[in-house]
Design an enzyme around this catalytic site. Sequence first.
Site, PDB file in Angstrom:
ATOM      1  CG  ASP A  30      -3.998   2.734  61.432  1.00 46.88           C
ATOM      2  OD1 ASP A  30      -2.947   3.055  62.008  1.00 46.88           O
ATOM      3  OD2 ASP A  30      -5.043   2.432  62.039  1.00 46.88           O
ATOM      4  CG  ASP A  34      -2.766  -1.106  56.552  1.00 46.73           C
ATOM      5  OD1 ASP A  34      -2.040  -1.667  57.402  1.00 46.73           O
ATOM      6  OD2 ASP A  34      -3.962  -0.824  56.752  1.00 46.73           O
ATOM      7  CE  LYS A 107      -8.294  -6.184  62.139  1.00 49.79           C
ATOM      8  NZ  LYS A 107      -8.072  -4.874  62.782  1.00 49.79           N
ATOM      9  CB  CYS A 411     -16.127  39.892  63.228  1.00 50.87           C
ATOM     10  SG  CYS A 411     -16.668  41.371  62.347  1.00 50.87           S
TER      11      CYS A 411
END
Length: 647
Positions: A30, A34, A107, A411
């Site tokens: 994103d 932007d 938001k 291991c």
Amino acid sequence: MKKEEYLEKVALANLWMRAYYEKDEPLASDEEYDVLIRELRVFEEQNKDEISKDSPTQKIAPTIQSEFKKIAHLKRMWSMEDVFDESELRAWAKRAKCEKNFFIEPKFDGASLNLLYENGKLVSGATRGDGEVGEDITLNVFEIENIPKNIAYKERIEIRGEVVILKDDFEKINEKRALLNQSLFANPRNAASGSLRQLDTSITKERNLKFYPWGVGENTLNFTKHSEVMQFIRELGFLKDDFIKLCANLDEVLKAYDELLALREKKPMMMDGMVVRIDDLALCEELGYTVKFPKFMAAFKFPALEKTTRLIGVNLQVGRSGVITPVAVLEPVNLDGVVVKSATLHNFDEIARLDVKINDFVSVIRSGDVIPKITKVFKDRREGLEMEISRPKLCPTCQSELLDEGTLIKCQNIDCEDRLVNSIIHFVSKKCLNIDGLGENIVELLYKHKKITTLESIFHLKFSDFEGLEGFKEKKINNLLNAIEQARECELFRFITALGIEHIGEVAAKKLSLSFGKEWHKQSFEAYANLEGFGEQMALSLCEFTRVNHVRIDEFYKLLNLKIEKLEIKSDGVIFGKTFVITGTLSRPRDEFKALIEKLGGKVSSSVSKKTDYVLFGEEAGSKLIKAKELEVKCIDESAFNELVKE
């Protein structure tokens, strides 16, 4: 930027946009997208005559292709203009010719949804789509529990909002998908979007989606302020977030932004910013819209928690049980003020599932104190220089041959240096013997100088062992030796926990201590398996460990004065037989409340269900409190709890 470079960036932005919306396969984070869009806008503001009609800034994102029918919104669903700092916020307000009376709310980072009600009944639900036409997902919407199917308002109205998945639920979904060897969701937003667009509605139902309204479309409401509209909508039965404010001016908006940003990690759902909207509806109407955005609102974005970088190598870490964990080495990237240089890859099955290679571009997410992790591999950006990450054959520390069990690679050398050091670090940690002052760095220093080589050697340390070591003076040495002596007086369950037996944590250790006392390591498979909460895997692990180490445990008994906690349960109180869940920040450590509940005959669970009797909540309680209220579980704060235990 020259015209040619601008057109190249337009083409790249369109490529990324189509990959995200049409193929549901992002090619960039994103944040990268932007930044690219902002570069286009800067050029276009300075060169208005050269704006390309193909620029993503000039059009709404395309609709995702799917098998769902299309449905037209009665009123367009708009996107929001993004602002990223104070100067951009003030510039937006100046363009809107408004610097007072703003409505603000979180938001949420989810999937937008448009609900249509007629005659008080929910008749359809649709995705945003291109803003004009979305996908008809009505059947799935009916599976979202917190969306009212009937409301006390008979006029036709479109109610818009965000569908989110809580962080806790997102982790559970990915855990389940991993077990089924399915691809993992990159983030809660993708999970929410994917959950809404299921052809099988039962999948949508089990995802526990939440809907938070943020506005209306078509309506005949007669309010003068947006805040009044939202108050009315929430009174119809919709969820309301607890961070909604009216700000008198931009200074108050900036203060609210800082407050919300500080809550980012504590919120039960993902947020990527704060919505800032002019509250006066008449002014909103007067301002109108650009080709893409309403002029009266903006998204004040948070710093990115997810960024793109390149994976440049893989380091192998050896844990105390011998499990090899691959760790990605990254080109350094700044995530919310923290420079991230590495990220966990969990195991080699996860590497195969991601199909990640050295030199790949990857998306990295960081959330709070959680170790950064890779959520996405941008395979379409490969350049031919990528290299496979091969499964190791030899231990990176001791070079002994590894045991490959599929998901786990181990291991088996019990003298492997990394295994020993990590075992000692675990042994002395807070939830085990809790030796104050003997932290990770000091353990590594003492091991390096061969002052401690086994767990037992801790209790043979002398003053002279520390002399000459950097950072050790008389007072510090004496304090550490005193802490070691105090650790000899230890509860048995802490000692069992400290041994690091596979599948045996603190709760199981307490059960062993209370059930068998100091003879816990001499029991049969059947005795272990019959304990409440134990199963075949735990019993097998105990049998194998005690078979190899029973003599060593008896030797430890000579070094330690182990105390067995006897739990005297009160069986006549109101808490007896009740199940509690504890969430949020309380005045005392949760362990103290847990111990009191158990002493009074209650039980503490880690998750809320219909079988939960009480949720004890403190400040900043999150998704567990929300779920409890939805299930109508009794929720009590600390003062109510104190009254309860007095009864």
